[in-house]
Design a protein around this motif. Sequence first.
Motif, short mmCIF file in Angstrom:
data_model
loop_
_atom_site.label_atom_id
_atom_site.label_comp_id
_atom_site.label_asym_id
_atom_site.label_seq_id
_atom_site.Cartn_x
_atom_site.Cartn_y
_atom_site.Cartn_z
N ARG A 17 9.18 -2.43 -9.53
CA ARG A 17 8.90 -3.64 -10.33
C ARG A 17 9.13 -3.38 -11.82
O ARG A 17 9.66 -4.21 -12.54
CB ARG A 17 7.47 -4.11 -10.08
CG ARG A 17 7.31 -4.68 -8.68
CD ARG A 17 5.88 -4.91 -8.34
NE ARG A 17 5.31 -6.01 -9.09
CZ ARG A 17 4.00 -6.30 -9.09
NH1 ARG A 17 3.18 -5.59 -8.37
NH2 ARG A 17 3.55 -7.31 -9.78
N SER A 61 6.17 0.79 -5.35
CA SER A 61 6.14 -0.63 -5.71
C SER A 61 6.10 -0.83 -7.22
O SER A 61 6.88 -1.60 -7.78
CB SER A 61 4.93 -1.27 -5.02
OG SER A 61 4.58 -2.45 -5.66
N VAL A 62 5.21 -0.09 -7.90
CA VAL A 62 5.09 -0.29 -9.35
C VAL A 62 6.37 0.20 -10.05
O VAL A 62 6.82 -0.40 -11.03
CB VAL A 62 3.82 0.41 -9.92
CG1 VAL A 62 4.02 1.88 -10.18
CG2 VAL A 62 3.36 -0.26 -11.21
N LYS A 119 -0.51 5.16 1.39
CA LYS A 119 -0.70 3.90 0.66
C LYS A 119 -0.51 4.10 -0.83
O LYS A 119 -0.02 3.24 -1.54
CB LYS A 119 -2.08 3.32 0.97
CG LYS A 119 -2.14 2.70 2.35
CD LYS A 119 -3.51 2.19 2.68
CE LYS A 119 -3.49 1.54 4.06
NZ LYS A 119 -4.84 1.25 4.55
N LYS A 120 -0.92 5.28 -1.31
CA LYS A 120 -0.75 5.58 -2.73
C LYS A 120 0.73 5.77 -3.06
O LYS A 120 1.20 5.35 -4.12
CB LYS A 120 -1.56 6.82 -3.11
CG LYS A 120 -3.05 6.55 -3.09
CD LYS A 120 -3.84 7.79 -3.33
CE LYS A 120 -5.32 7.49 -3.15
NZ LYS A 120 -6.14 8.68 -3.22
N ILE A 173 3.15 4.28 -1.52
CA ILE A 173 3.73 2.93 -1.54
C ILE A 173 3.41 2.24 -2.88
O ILE A 173 4.26 1.55 -3.45
CB ILE A 173 3.21 2.10 -0.34
CG1 ILE A 173 3.76 2.70 0.96
CG2 ILE A 173 3.63 0.64 -0.46
CD1 ILE A 173 3.11 2.15 2.21
N ALA A 174 2.20 2.48 -3.40
CA ALA A 174 1.83 1.88 -4.69
C ALA A 174 2.74 2.42 -5.80
O ALA A 174 3.19 1.65 -6.67
CB ALA A 174 0.37 2.20 -5.00
N VAL A 175 3.05 3.72 -5.75
CA VAL A 175 3.93 4.32 -6.76
C VAL A 175 5.34 3.72 -6.64
O VAL A 175 5.97 3.38 -7.65
CB VAL A 175 3.98 5.86 -6.61
CG1 VAL A 175 5.04 6.48 -7.51
CG2 VAL A 175 2.62 6.47 -6.91
#
Lengths: 241, 312
Positions: free
Chosen positions: A13, A9-10, A2-3, A5-7
Amino acid sequence: MKKTIAVVSVGIRQMLADPLYLVFALAVPLLMTWVMSFLPTGDGSYEMAILGVLVMFVGLNIITSAGGYIIDEKQTGTWQRILASPTSYWELMTGYFIKIFVLAWLQSLVLLLSSKYLFGAPWNQGYLEVVVVLTVYIFAMTGLGLFIAGFVKSTGQVQMVAMAVVMVGTMLGGVFFPIEEPSGIIKLIGTVSPQSWAARALQEILTSGINLTTLVTPLLWMSAIGLLLLIGGVLKLQLES
Amino acid sequence: MKALLEVKDLKKSFGSRQAVDGISFEVEEGDVFGLLGPNGAGKSTTLSMICGLLKANSGSVTVGGYDIAAESMAAKKLIGIVPQEPALYTQLSAKANLRFWGRINGLRGKELNRAVDEVLDLVGLTDRASGRIGKFSGGMKRRLNIAAGLIHSPKLLIMDEPTVGIDPQSRNHILETVKNLKQKGITVIYTSHYVEEVEALCNQVAIMDNGTIIAEGSLAELQKKGGQFQELNIDLNSYPEKAQSAIQMLPGVEETFLIDQKLKIVTPNAEQILPLALEAISRQGVTIGEIKIHKPNLESLFLKLTGKALRD
């Protein structure tokens, strides 16, 4: 995961919100593709030039994104802040890798589709083969980008190295124009450059309709280069961290 | 009280330079611990080792009982950091940044949404949640930087000079935020070279210089130590060395330091020394600019211990 995926995604963006990135990664190559569409068709030079633009700009995008983004993160302190959180170095690097991979694929897709539907390139076959070759090429260049990121210290250096590596590999690797009976250093560049392998493979797929079994050599070569460079770059960055 | 952070004999060198030279200290739960020292004292290196960003050459750091080297993930879950410069994604909104830092620290779903709203409220940026932070003022970015450090409700918040280079209004806001955290019982390590900030916020203080801790204790203890000395500052217009030689001879003068044209006199009683000092200076034919008597504080203690001003 999940972390990671956060990296991803940010990162995506942040890049897509940057107008300079959009100009460099999409507007300029689209313009070049349009210019290339004025080349004469029939003798293969038009198709070669369009694929050359794709291979060159995807390579440039990957190397500058990989190196520039990591240096930028180190300078703004977000790199250190992520590593000070309960996120492992490997989760972070996997995130960077996927981000670069996804952005490069998006760019490739836009260039391939626009060349076909806007500028009339005759791509009518070998879609699966194109996907495989592009995926392996993007993997190889991502490895190269992260390898370079381990050694450069400023975004200026990244741009210089990216230009040098991509231009030499593209121009002397016979990507835009065929080099008859190359010898010496030219032959070496054509042999090691992933751009050269990718452009030749893509051209053969899209114009002659060859299948994957005949592409084993370029695919293996690009995978091997990508893997070696990726391991080298990731370990070097870990050592610095 | 239980120690939340234990630092034991920590050492770090860069080449031949010993940045941190065997420091030890403890921070108890609920403390606001001030790490005071001039630039280059080794504060940031110490913080980097506490956060697990730098490996110590020797010594240990434990946070909540977890060793930062051996059990880094467990230790890092307890820590929030506020770097000196805002470490944020400038192309994204305040909310998007906080959501990212929350996810990186393991928050999800409703818990994440609630945490984002809470920290935005705490730093007074709720109405700017959707704004792209590239357009924020320096002070707003600093406040968001604090919010990002607090998003996962850490047990230990590490703040590295959070007020350097910002406007007074934002500075006050940040100081109020730290006071608010103190009331909530959050343990804070606050580094600064501003004595007045440390005196206003911290109950425990360690003073660092050249990689070592030169004084440590409760704020009251250190103020008492510093309180033995007052600092008499005299701006000299000419021949400062001559004036310094003359002053050193006076009874009751503990130390004198010459920094540029400023003569700093450390003494137990500045008012008693002042007329004698003025007479001695005028006998040397030296003219005087401005005279100031500083109340005893951590600055005068630092000056007494090191012979340097904190902001040199």
